[in-house]
Scaffold this motif. Sequence first.
Motif, short mmCIF file in Angstrom:
data_model
loop_
_atom_site.label_atom_id
_atom_site.label_comp_id
_atom_site.label_asym_id
_atom_site.label_seq_id
_atom_site.Cartn_x
_atom_site.Cartn_y
_atom_site.Cartn_z
N PHE A 54 -1.79 -16.69 -2.46
CA PHE A 54 -0.59 -16.77 -3.30
C PHE A 54 0.69 -16.73 -2.47
O PHE A 54 1.79 -16.75 -3.03
N GLY A 55 0.56 -16.61 -1.16
CA GLY A 55 1.74 -16.50 -0.31
C GLY A 55 2.37 -15.12 -0.32
O GLY A 55 3.57 -14.99 -0.04
N VAL A 56 1.57 -14.09 -0.62
CA VAL A 56 2.09 -12.72 -0.68
C VAL A 56 1.16 -11.78 0.09
O VAL A 56 0.08 -12.16 0.51
N ARG A 57 1.62 -10.55 0.25
CA ARG A 57 0.81 -9.50 0.87
C ARG A 57 0.50 -8.45 -0.21
O ARG A 57 1.41 -7.92 -0.84
N VAL A 58 -0.79 -8.15 -0.39
CA VAL A 58 -1.20 -7.25 -1.47
C VAL A 58 -1.80 -5.97 -0.89
O VAL A 58 -2.68 -6.02 -0.01
N THR A 59 -1.34 -4.85 -1.40
CA THR A 59 -1.90 -3.53 -1.12
C THR A 59 -2.57 -3.02 -2.39
O THR A 59 -2.05 -3.24 -3.49
N TYR A 60 -3.71 -2.35 -2.26
CA TYR A 60 -4.41 -1.81 -3.43
C TYR A 60 -4.26 -0.30 -3.47
O TYR A 60 -4.41 0.39 -2.45
N ILE A 61 -3.96 0.21 -4.66
CA ILE A 61 -3.74 1.64 -4.86
C ILE A 61 -4.66 2.10 -5.99
O ILE A 61 -4.61 1.57 -7.10
#
Length: 360
Positions: A70-77
Motif C-alpha cells: 500500500f506504500g505505507v509502513r505498518v506496526t501491529y499493536i
Amino acid sequence: MKGLILSGGAGTRLRPLTHTRAKQLVPIANKPVLFYGIEDMADAGITDMAIVVGDTWQEIQDAVGDGSRFGVRVTYIRQDAPLGLAHCVLVARGFLGDDCFVMYLGDNMLEQGVGQFVEQFEQGREKGASLSQAQILLTPVDNPSSFGVAELGPEGDVVNLVEKPADPPSNLALVGVYIFDSAIHEAVAAIEPSTRGELEITDAIDWLIQNGYRVSHQLLDGWWIDTGKKDPLLECNRLVLDTMVRRVEGAVDDASRVEGRVVVSEGAKIVNSTVRGPAVIGANTLIENTFIGPYTSIGEECVINDAELDHSVVLEGCRIEGTSRITDSLIGQHVQVTRSPERRQASRLMLGDHSHLELG
C-alpha cells in the motif's frame, strides 16, 4: 501525522462468518474492508500507521503484511481484550508519541475518504489561532440514541458529547474517524470505564471539551457505513460496485451476455450465462448456466452452475449449484450450496466458512 486503525473486536454481529475470520477482512467488491481504510490513509499522505489487533491478529497481519503493498509502513499493536476505543489509544501510546494522528475504525467505510478531513485539521494548525486538540466527523442520523452524539455551540464548536443518549441533544452522530493531538493521552488516562466496562472515546473527547480544549468538527460529505452487520455490508457492496468501471479480462463465450458495469477478473470463465452489473467476478471463477444479477460480488476460485444470484456477496472457493434464486445474502469461504428436491422462489442466506447447505 500518523495513523491508527482499530481492527480488534469479535465481530459478533456478523456471526457465524466471524467465528472463522476477522470482520475487517470481509470483502466489499472483492476487497477486504480494512484495505479501503489503509488506502484512504495513504491517499491522505499518512504513511506511518499502526493497526490495533485482537484475537484475529495473525489473520490480519498475514493479509496486510508490512504495508509495503500500500506504500505505507505498518506496526501491529495487540489489545488483549476489547476494552473500548479509548483503550486502543492507551495501548498505542508508545507508537503515537506526541504526534497528531488519525484514528479510523477498520470496519467503517466513507465515500469521501479522509484526505479533506486531514487537510482541514492541518490548515487549522497552520493558522495558529484557536488550535484544535481534536477534530471529529459528524453526520445527521435518524436514530441518534444509537450513537455518540455531538452538541454544537453558537460559534459552531463542539460543546458537549454524549454516548447513546436517551434524550439526544442533536441528531449529529460521530462517524468512526477522528483526529487528535497529544492532548488525547491526558484525556484517556483521566476517564473511567463506562457502564459496559469500556473506555469510551466519546467520554475522552468530552473530557477535552470540559477541560478547556478545543474540539472542531466537519460534516460528512457522502455516505458512511459501519459494515459490522450483514445488511449494511451488502449496502456498502452496492455503493462501491456503483463506482466501478467495466473491465473484462476473463473469457466470455458467445452464448453469454455481460451487461453494464461488470468486472470479469483474469482466469474467470462465463459460460452460457448472463451477468448483469454492477457486479464483480473473481479470478479463476466459473459461471455456467447461471444468472448473476446486479450488486453481486463473487470471489475467486468459485463455481456457480445452474443458479441465480443477486444483491449478494460470495467469498472465495464457494460452489453453488442447481439453486433457485439467492438474494440479499452473505456467503463465507468454501461454502457448498446445492439443490434439494423441493424448490422455493428465493432464499436469503448468511453462511459461515465451510458450510454445506441444501436448498429446497
